[in-house]
Design a protein around this motif. Structure first.
Motif, PDB file in Angstrom:
ATOM      1  N   LYS A   1      16.415   3.372 -25.834  1.00  0.00           N
ATOM      2  CA  LYS A   1      15.427   3.911 -26.784  1.00  0.00           C
ATOM      3  C   LYS A   1      14.971   5.330 -26.421  1.00  0.00           C
ATOM      4  O   LYS A   1      14.490   6.067 -27.265  1.00  0.00           O
ATOM      5  N   SER A   2      15.124   5.728 -25.141  1.00  0.00           N
ATOM      6  CA  SER A   2      14.459   6.965 -24.718  1.00  0.00           C
ATOM      7  C   SER A   2      14.892   8.227 -25.477  1.00  0.00           C
ATOM      8  O   SER A   2      14.048   9.060 -25.768  1.00  0.00           O
ATOM      9  N   PRO A   3      16.176   8.389 -25.833  1.00  0.00           N
ATOM     10  CA  PRO A   3      16.513   9.601 -26.588  1.00  0.00           C
ATOM     11  C   PRO A   3      15.781   9.664 -27.926  1.00  0.00           C
ATOM     12  O   PRO A   3      15.386  10.742 -28.371  1.00  0.00           O
ATOM     13  N   PHE A   4      15.576   8.502 -28.559  1.00  0.00           N
ATOM     14  CA  PHE A   4      14.918   8.487 -29.857  1.00  0.00           C
ATOM     15  C   PHE A   4      13.436   8.800 -29.701  1.00  0.00           C
ATOM     16  O   PHE A   4      12.832   9.456 -30.553  1.00  0.00           O
ATOM     17  N   GLU A   5      12.828   8.367 -28.590  1.00  0.00           N
ATOM     18  CA  GLU A   5      11.428   8.704 -28.296  1.00  0.00           C
ATOM     19  C   GLU A   5      11.302  10.195 -27.992  1.00  0.00           C
ATOM     20  O   GLU A   5      10.347  10.842 -28.391  1.00  0.00           O
ATOM     21  N   ALA A   6      12.276  10.733 -27.256  1.00  0.00           N
ATOM     22  CA  ALA A   6      12.206  12.132 -26.814  1.00  0.00           C
ATOM     23  C   ALA A   6      12.157  13.082 -28.008  1.00  0.00           C
ATOM     24  O   ALA A   6      11.573  14.158 -27.920  1.00  0.00           O
ATOM     25  N   VAL A   7      12.755  12.669 -29.122  1.00  0.00           N
ATOM     26  CA  VAL A   7      12.735  13.512 -30.318  1.00  0.00           C
ATOM     27  C   VAL A   7      11.306  13.890 -30.672  1.00  0.00           C
ATOM     28  O   VAL A   7      11.013  15.034 -31.010  1.00  0.00           O
ATOM     29  N   LYS A   8      10.387  12.932 -30.561  1.00  0.00           N
ATOM     30  CA  LYS A   8       8.990  13.174 -30.955  1.00  0.00           C
ATOM     31  C   LYS A   8       8.289  14.118 -29.992  1.00  0.00           C
ATOM     32  O   LYS A   8       7.326  14.770 -30.352  1.00  0.00           O
ATOM     33  N   ASP A   9       8.747  14.169 -28.743  1.00  0.00           N
ATOM     34  CA  ASP A   9       8.032  14.920 -27.707  1.00  0.00           C
ATOM     35  C   ASP A   9       8.482  16.363 -27.544  1.00  0.00           C
ATOM     36  O   ASP A   9       7.891  17.109 -26.778  1.00  0.00           O
ATOM     37  N   THR A  10       9.555  16.762 -28.211  1.00  0.00           N
ATOM     38  CA  THR A  10      10.025  18.141 -28.037  1.00  0.00           C
ATOM     39  C   THR A  10       9.039  19.098 -28.698  1.00  0.00           C
ATOM     40  O   THR A  10       8.729  18.946 -29.882  1.00  0.00           O
ATOM     41  N   PRO A  11       8.515  20.080 -27.939  1.00  0.00           N
ATOM     42  CA  PRO A  11       7.501  20.984 -28.507  1.00  0.00           C
ATOM     43  C   PRO A  11       8.034  21.768 -29.708  1.00  0.00           C
ATOM     44  O   PRO A  11       9.200  22.166 -29.731  1.00  0.00           O
ATOM     45  N   LYS A  12       7.137  21.985 -30.671  1.00  0.00           N
ATOM     46  CA  LYS A  12       7.483  22.695 -31.905  1.00  0.00           C
ATOM     47  C   LYS A  12       8.109  24.063 -31.618  1.00  0.00           C
ATOM     48  O   LYS A  12       9.069  24.482 -32.261  1.00  0.00           O
ATOM     49  N   GLU A  13       7.548  24.779 -30.636  1.00  0.00           N
ATOM     50  CA  GLU A  13       8.025  26.138 -30.330  1.00  0.00           C
ATOM     51  C   GLU A  13       9.489  26.087 -29.897  1.00  0.00           C
ATOM     52  O   GLU A  13      10.291  26.962 -30.224  1.00  0.00           O
ATOM     53  N   ARG A  14       9.810  25.035 -29.122  1.00  0.00           N
ATOM     54  CA  ARG A  14      11.170  24.871 -28.596  1.00  0.00           C
ATOM     55  C   ARG A  14      12.148  24.557 -29.741  1.00  0.00           C
ATOM     56  O   ARG A  14      13.217  25.154 -29.845  1.00  0.00           O
ATOM     57  N   VAL A  15      11.766  23.625 -30.591  1.00  0.00           N
ATOM     58  CA  VAL A  15      12.624  23.255 -31.725  1.00  0.00           C
ATOM     59  C   VAL A  15      12.827  24.472 -32.627  1.00  0.00           C
ATOM     60  O   VAL A  15      13.946  24.759 -33.066  1.00  0.00           O
ATOM     61  N   ASN A  16      11.743  25.194 -32.866  1.00  0.00           N
ATOM     62  CA  ASN A  16      11.805  26.383 -33.720  1.00  0.00           C
ATOM     63  C   ASN A  16      12.866  27.358 -33.208  1.00  0.00           C
ATOM     64  O   ASN A  16      13.751  27.783 -33.948  1.00  0.00           O
TER      65      ASN A  16
ATOM     66  N   LEU B   1      15.356  26.893 -30.892  1.00  0.00           N
ATOM     67  CA  LEU B   1      16.720  26.358 -30.765  1.00  0.00           C
ATOM     68  C   LEU B   1      17.370  26.172 -32.135  1.00  0.00           C
ATOM     69  O   LEU B   1      18.527  26.569 -32.342  1.00  0.00           O
ATOM     70  N   ALA B   2      16.642  25.568 -33.063  1.00  0.00           N
ATOM     71  CA  ALA B   2      17.217  25.305 -34.387  1.00  0.00           C
ATOM     72  C   ALA B   2      17.547  26.638 -35.077  1.00  0.00           C
ATOM     73  O   ALA B   2      18.608  26.799 -35.683  1.00  0.00           O
ATOM     74  N   ARG B   3      16.633  27.591 -34.963  1.00  0.00           N
ATOM     75  CA  ARG B   3      16.853  28.893 -35.586  1.00  0.00           C
ATOM     76  C   ARG B   3      18.104  29.582 -35.020  1.00  0.00           C
ATOM     77  O   ARG B   3      18.905  30.147 -35.765  1.00  0.00           O
ATOM     78  N   GLU B   4      18.269  29.534 -33.697  1.00  0.00           N
ATOM     79  CA  GLU B   4      19.412  30.233 -33.102  1.00  0.00           C
ATOM     80  C   GLU B   4      20.741  29.553 -33.416  1.00  0.00           C
ATOM     81  O   GLU B   4      21.758  30.217 -33.616  1.00  0.00           O
ATOM     82  N   VAL B   5      20.741  28.220 -33.445  1.00  0.00           N
ATOM     83  CA  VAL B   5      21.973  27.509 -33.810  1.00  0.00           C
ATOM     84  C   VAL B   5      22.342  27.861 -35.250  1.00  0.00           C
ATOM     85  O   VAL B   5      23.497  28.170 -35.550  1.00  0.00           O
ATOM     86  N   LEU B   6      21.345  27.838 -36.133  1.00  0.00           N
ATOM     87  CA  LEU B   6      21.623  28.156 -37.538  1.00  0.00           C
ATOM     88  C   LEU B   6      22.090  29.603 -37.685  1.00  0.00           C
ATOM     89  O   LEU B   6      23.011  29.886 -38.449  1.00  0.00           O
ATOM     90  N   ALA B   7      21.494  30.515 -36.929  1.00  0.00           N
ATOM     91  CA  ALA B   7      21.906  31.924 -37.002  1.00  0.00           C
ATOM     92  C   ALA B   7      23.370  32.075 -36.579  1.00  0.00           C
ATOM     93  O   ALA B   7      24.112  32.871 -37.154  1.00  0.00           O
ATOM     94  N   ALA B   8      23.803  31.271 -35.562  1.00  0.00           N
ATOM     95  CA  ALA B   8      25.205  31.335 -35.118  1.00  0.00           C
ATOM     96  C   ALA B   8      26.125  30.828 -36.231  1.00  0.00           C
ATOM     97  O   ALA B   8      27.219  31.369 -36.442  1.00  0.00           O
ATOM     98  N   VAL B   9      25.670  29.809 -36.951  1.00  0.00           N
ATOM     99  CA  VAL B   9      26.459  29.287 -38.081  1.00  0.00           C
ATOM    100  C   VAL B   9      26.533  30.340 -39.191  1.00  0.00           C
ATOM    101  O   VAL B   9      27.615  30.627 -39.721  1.00  0.00           O
ATOM    102  N   HIS B  10      25.397  30.934 -39.512  1.00  0.00           N
ATOM    103  CA  HIS B  10      25.375  31.956 -40.579  1.00  0.00           C
ATOM    104  C   HIS B  10      26.319  33.109 -40.241  1.00  0.00           C
ATOM    105  O   HIS B  10      27.064  33.595 -41.083  1.00  0.00           O
ATOM    106  N   ASP B  11      26.278  33.511 -38.977  1.00  0.00           N
ATOM    107  CA  ASP B  11      27.100  34.623 -38.530  1.00  0.00           C
ATOM    108  C   ASP B  11      28.593  34.294 -38.682  1.00  0.00           C
ATOM    109  O   ASP B  11      29.388  35.125 -39.121  1.00  0.00           O
ATOM    110  N   THR B  12      28.959  33.056 -38.322  1.00  0.00           N
ATOM    111  CA  THR B  12      30.356  32.633 -38.444  1.00  0.00           C
ATOM    112  C   THR B  12      30.786  32.651 -39.914  1.00  0.00           C
ATOM    113  O   THR B  12      31.887  33.109 -40.246  1.00  0.00           O
TER     114      THR B  12
END
Ligand code: MBD
Ligand code: FE
Length: 288
Positions: free
Chosen positions: A28-43, A45-56
């Motif tokens: 269960k722990s990976p599913f719990e960890a989703v809730k605990d990741t700080p907003k700033e971190r998700v913001n 990481l998600a933004r940079e991954v998407l930017a790499a996709v856009h660039d490709t």
């Protein structure tokens, strides 16, 4: 227990990919960890991954047909249950590098999708659980567990690997539950001695979505033959590693990019047809 509830009885390799999803859900722990990741971190990481996709997309002028093919493929990876396989083959090795680059002890490598905790305890010396007629060259492995400071550690080695046909128990059908999965616990001298068999080179499932990607891109599906280990000792960082065999044609082009020169064994042929290996583990003390 950790048994997979509905292992399909069809002996396709894709069943192994799907079973890895069932196995992942038992923790269960990976599913719990989703809730605990700080907003700033998700913001970030998600933004940079998407930017790499856009660039490709821009650099290669990706078309609507290609975009829709991607959508269909991503939907199928989930439907096939192959997300653990996909991520562990093509992404995990970089996470592992980052997680362990401070270590002075043994090099580690990726865990992959087929670890199951709680394998049968065999003490400091013994044979891994195997069938009476288990095929493959016998391996006798002698080793020690010590700290980077040189002290012997009463640690344990959890060992799991494929059989001589490349199948993992609990993920492929028709294998005894803990076949080729065992835990070996050293005494105060840190020494252990394990009998097992040489695994076969391993082809990741070619009949699911990961296989479709491999075929579409003209890649191959092979990993070199390998032994998986997790080495633990009180007060020390757990080591996850794989050990490889010299001369394997896929040591240089592992689909999962998980081979490091320090992880290649040096098996010695014995007069009875078995092979002897000596491989020691050095663990880093936990900080703090
Ligand atoms: C394996 O056996 C493995 O070790 C990895 C990393 C990916 C797929 C299958
Ligand atoms: Fe493996």
């Amino acid at each position: 227990m950790t048994t997979i509830e509905n292992p399909t009885d069809v002996a396709t390799a894709a069943a192994s990919g799907a079973s890895a999803t069932a196995r992942f859900h038992t923790d269960k722990s990976p599913f719990e960890a989703v809730k605990d990741t700080p907003k700033e971190r998700v913001n970030v990481l998600a933004r940079e991954v998407l930017a790499a996709v856009h660039d490709t997309i821009r650099r290669h002028r990706v078309t609507y047909d290609e975009y829709n093919a991607l959508k269909a493929w991503l939907i199928n990876v989930g439907a096939d249950g192959e997300w653990p396989l996909f991520l562990d083959v093509w992404v995990e090795h970089v996470v592992e590098d980052v997680a362990t680059d401070h270590r002075e002890g043994n090099k580690g490598t990726i865990e992959g999708p087929y670890y199951v905790p709680g394998s049968p305890e065999r003490g400091a010396r013994g044979a891994i659980p195997m069938r009476d007629d288990e095929k493959g060259t016998r391996l006798l492995w002698e080793g020690t567990i010590t700290s980077t400071e040189g002290t012997p550690l009463p640690g344990s080695v959890e060992l799991w690997h494929a059989d001589s046909e490349g199948f993992y128990s609990q993920f492929a059908p028709n294998l005894p539950e803990w076949n080729l999965r065992g835990t070996f616990t050293a005494g105060p001298d840190g020494a252990f001695e394990i009998t097992t068999v040489r695994p076969a080179p391993y082809q990741i499932p070619t009949d699911g979505s990961c296989g479709k990607l491999i075929a579409a891109a003209g890649w191959h599906a092979w990993r070199p033959a390998h032994l998986h280990v997790k080495v633990s000792a009180p007060g020390h960082e757990q080591l996850t590693a794989q050990l490889y065999f010299p001369g394997d044609p896929h040591n240089d082009d592992d689909i999962a990019d998980a081979v490091k020169p320090e992880l290649v064994l040096d098996p010695q042929p014995m007069s009875d047809g078995s092979q002897k290996i000596v491989y020691d583990f050095v663990l880093d003390p936990e900080k703090g």
